[in-house]
Scaffold this motif. Sequence first.
Motif, PDB file in Angstrom:
ATOM      1  N   GLU A  24      24.772  58.395  44.185  1.00 55.15           N
ATOM      2  CA  GLU A  24      24.952  58.382  45.602  1.00 55.15           C
ATOM      3  C   GLU A  24      26.117  57.023  46.182  1.00 55.15           C
ATOM      4  O   GLU A  24      26.914  57.213  46.355  1.00 55.15           O
ATOM      5  N   ALA A  25      25.512  55.751  45.721  1.00 55.28           N
ATOM      6  CA  ALA A  25      25.896  54.887  45.449  1.00 55.28           C
ATOM      7  C   ALA A  25      27.457  54.734  44.455  1.00 55.28           C
ATOM      8  O   ALA A  25      28.177  54.417  44.775  1.00 55.28           O
ATOM      9  N   ARG A  56      29.972  56.637  46.819  1.00 57.12           N
ATOM     10  CA  ARG A  56      30.534  55.902  47.735  1.00 57.12           C
ATOM     11  C   ARG A  56      31.544  54.854  47.332  1.00 57.12           C
ATOM     12  O   ARG A  56      32.722  54.671  47.838  1.00 57.12           O
ATOM     13  N   GLU A  57      30.867  54.271  46.037  1.00 54.51           N
ATOM     14  CA  GLU A  57      31.918  53.243  45.537  1.00 54.51           C
ATOM     15  C   GLU A  57      33.272  53.909  44.751  1.00 54.51           C
ATOM     16  O   GLU A  57      34.120  52.785  44.809  1.00 54.51           O
ATOM     17  N   ALA A  73      34.536  56.679  45.839  1.00 57.68           N
ATOM     18  CA  ALA A  73      35.548  57.090  46.788  1.00 57.68           C
ATOM     19  C   ALA A  73      36.285  55.697  47.792  1.00 57.68           C
ATOM     20  O   ALA A  73      37.157  56.026  48.352  1.00 57.68           O
ATOM     21  N   ARG A  74      35.088  54.456  47.619  1.00 61.81           N
ATOM     22  CA  ARG A  74      36.114  53.623  48.621  1.00 61.81           C
ATOM     23  C   ARG A  74      37.266  53.041  47.988  1.00 61.81           C
ATOM     24  O   ARG A  74      38.105  52.450  48.331  1.00 61.81           O
ATOM     25  N   VAL A 112      26.947  64.056  51.273  1.00 65.57           N
ATOM     26  CA  VAL A 112      27.362  62.745  50.970  1.00 65.57           C
ATOM     27  C   VAL A 112      28.993  62.933  50.509  1.00 65.57           C
ATOM     28  O   VAL A 112      29.801  61.960  51.068  1.00 65.57           O
ATOM     29  N   GLU A 144      30.718  62.829  53.700  1.00 62.76           N
ATOM     30  CA  GLU A 144      31.311  61.321  53.917  1.00 62.76           C
ATOM     31  C   GLU A 144      31.870  60.540  53.514  1.00 62.76           C
ATOM     32  O   GLU A 144      32.361  59.666  54.021  1.00 62.76           O
ATOM     33  N   ILE A 145      32.222  60.776  52.286  1.00 58.61           N
ATOM     34  CA  ILE A 145      32.683  60.211  52.109  1.00 58.61           C
ATOM     35  C   ILE A 145      34.280  60.724  51.388  1.00 58.61           C
ATOM     36  O   ILE A 145      35.474  60.423  50.452  1.00 58.61           O
ATOM     37  N   SER A 148      23.791  50.443  45.124  1.00 59.85           N
ATOM     38  CA  SER A 148      25.452  49.070  44.881  1.00 59.85           C
ATOM     39  C   SER A 148      25.933  48.151  43.528  1.00 59.85           C
ATOM     40  O   SER A 148      26.933  48.547  42.892  1.00 59.85           O
TER      41      SER A 148
END
Length: 254
Positions: A19-20, A23-24, A26-27, A45, A48-49, A223
């Motif tokens: 998941e981390a 998210r990274e 996508a960021r 998830v 959210e991304i 992260s």
Amino acid sequence: MKIEGQAALVTGGASGLGEATARELARLGAKVAVLDRNAELAEKVAAEIGGVACACDITDTDSVNAALDKAEAAHGTARILMNVAGIGSAKRIVGKDGNPAPLEDFVRVVNINLVGSYNMARLFAARCAKLEALDNGEKGVMLFTASVAAFDGQVGQQAYSASKGGLVGMTLPMARDLAQHAIRVCTVAPGLFATPLLMELPEAVQQSLAASIPFPPRLGKPSEFAELACHIVTNGHLNGEVIRLDGALRMAPR
């Protein structure tokens, strides 16, 4: 490879290190497909991304191909694969009752962690190899998630250590194999990280584990794993390498 705009796949992307990583990515501007057996968490998830959720069992070829088809329809053929899905196990080879460890447990762990990761890799690579090369000449990047247990596994970790050691041993020959297709392959071997599974342990146990890490004396942050995974994508000369991410931890026998 620049991450922005690229299609990426993350197995085990609904929780923990996966998941981390999702998210990274996508960021940093990637189009992320969250692959996981837990479809409900994957949907959460992905929503959210701004990604797409794909229910996926990495040990099942039909399931993987269906997930790849769905991700491809949404984002195009992926150039980035983050293999993070896996399970743990702890079984002494001879139990306290004197009976041998169940063979089924060993087979299940190796099948998911090693065979499943290979299955995901081969199906991803076959599609990625058909893409046009980017300006720097590469077509794709693949990451495996091993563990420090691949090198210093503890009592009862035969199945887990064997599965993660298999990923370590597979990294260089796969990188050499896929060099002709301009696909890089690296592996990260994390130590003790604050994943949902580990955080379920009693606080005293968590503190004891953290204290065993030389520096920094704390559990790794998901992260931090994600940051390294994404750095591997962007650093074009990282290939065929296994990187420990463990705060200089060397696991004790038990």
